[in-house]
Design a protein around this motif. Structure first.
Motif, short mmCIF file in Angstrom:
data_model
loop_
_atom_site.label_atom_id
_atom_site.label_comp_id
_atom_site.label_asym_id
_atom_site.label_seq_id
_atom_site.Cartn_x
_atom_site.Cartn_y
_atom_site.Cartn_z
N LYS A 123 0.81 -1.21 0.00
CA LYS A 123 0.00 0.00 0.00
C LYS A 123 0.85 1.26 0.00
N LEU A 124 2.09 1.17 0.43
CA LEU A 124 2.98 2.34 0.36
C LEU A 124 3.22 2.72 -1.10
N ALA A 125 3.41 1.70 -1.94
CA ALA A 125 3.57 1.97 -3.37
C ALA A 125 2.29 2.51 -3.98
N ARG A 126 1.14 2.03 -3.52
CA ARG A 126 -0.13 2.50 -4.04
C ARG A 126 -0.41 3.94 -3.65
N VAL A 127 0.06 4.35 -2.47
CA VAL A 127 -0.10 5.74 -2.05
C VAL A 127 0.72 6.66 -2.96
N ARG A 140 5.02 19.27 -3.94
CA ARG A 140 3.68 18.99 -3.41
C ARG A 140 3.42 17.49 -3.32
N LEU A 141 3.86 16.76 -4.33
CA LEU A 141 3.70 15.30 -4.32
C LEU A 141 4.33 14.69 -3.07
N TYR A 148 -0.78 12.05 3.85
CA TYR A 148 -1.75 10.95 3.76
C TYR A 148 -1.36 9.82 4.71
N LEU A 149 -0.09 9.46 4.72
CA LEU A 149 0.36 8.39 5.62
C LEU A 149 0.19 8.81 7.07
N GLY A 157 6.28 8.70 13.23
CA GLY A 157 7.06 9.51 12.30
C GLY A 157 6.94 8.96 10.89
N VAL A 158 7.10 9.86 9.90
CA VAL A 158 7.05 9.49 8.49
C VAL A 158 8.24 10.12 7.78
#
Length: 208
Positions: A123-127, A140-141, A148-149, A157-158
């Motif tokens: 799902k990280l790749a899908r985000v 911005r991307l 979102y994460l 943390g992200v």
């Protein structure tokens, strides 16, 4: 042949070939017409054998690149209480520069430190895909993926690092072939230089 008849014949020769679509009100039709008009404005003959299908192909490809696929952000309870960094690196992505409608493409490195929940790794790749299938700027991307994460996982943390080549820079303008742009976003426990941040940098072979 009269002047009026000659004028009508010339007009007919300049008319573009019929565009292929099922529904006249569909986005595809409007996009095809716009592409045909653009090519005509650039002095190209859209009735030629080489270009007659180009408006349809360009419209279809743009709609594909600008339409993200639906997916469910699958998360699971962090039953084991995992508190260390999770990283998926070298996720390929491509997007369209909103300033020139030229592609930029590269890889994303995504990491997070779980809180109460963990995420299915695919799902990280899908985000990344979710936000890259749009008219974008890389800055911005990067922030959208991070936000979102953070919203979906409530992690400690992200970390998001994108590395990309922009064709609007390498094929036109400066024509700096091979130039890469790096953007970053770090939140929570990854927002400051510490062992976890350094681990992210080393795991991704990054300078962030």
């Amino acid at each position: 042949m009269s002047q009026a008849t000659l004028h009508e014949a010339n007009d007919d020769e300049r008319m573009p070939a019929p565009l292929h679509a099922i529904d006249i009100n569909d986005q595809q039709v409007r996009a095809e017409n716009a592409v045909a008009e653009l090519l005509s404005a650039l002095g190209r003959d859209v009735t030629s054998a080489h270009l007659v299908e180009t408006p349809r192909r360009v419209a279809a490809s743009l709609l594909e690149m600008l339409t993200p696929r639906d997916f469910t952000m699958t998360t699971f309870p962090n039953d084991e209480g995992y508190e260390e960094l999770v990283i998926v690196r070298d996720i390929p992505f491509h997007s369209l520069c909103e300033h020139h409608l030229l592609p930029f493409r590269g890889v994303a490195h995504i990491g997070y430190v779980p809180g109460d929940r963990i995420v299915g790794l695919s799902k990280l790749a899908r985000v990344v895909e979710l936000f890259s299938r749009d008219l974008q700027v890389q800055e911005r991307l990067t922030q959208q993926i991070s936000a979102y994460l953070t919203e979906q996982l409530a992690p400690r943390g992200v970390g998001v690092v994108l590395e990309a080549e922009h064709l609007c820079m390498t094929m036109r303008g400066a024509q700096a072939a091979g130039a890469m742009t790096t953007t970053t976003s770090f939140t929570g426990v990854l927002s400051k230089d510490n062992p976890m941040r350094r681990q992210f940098r080393l795991a991704g072979d990054l300078t962030a």
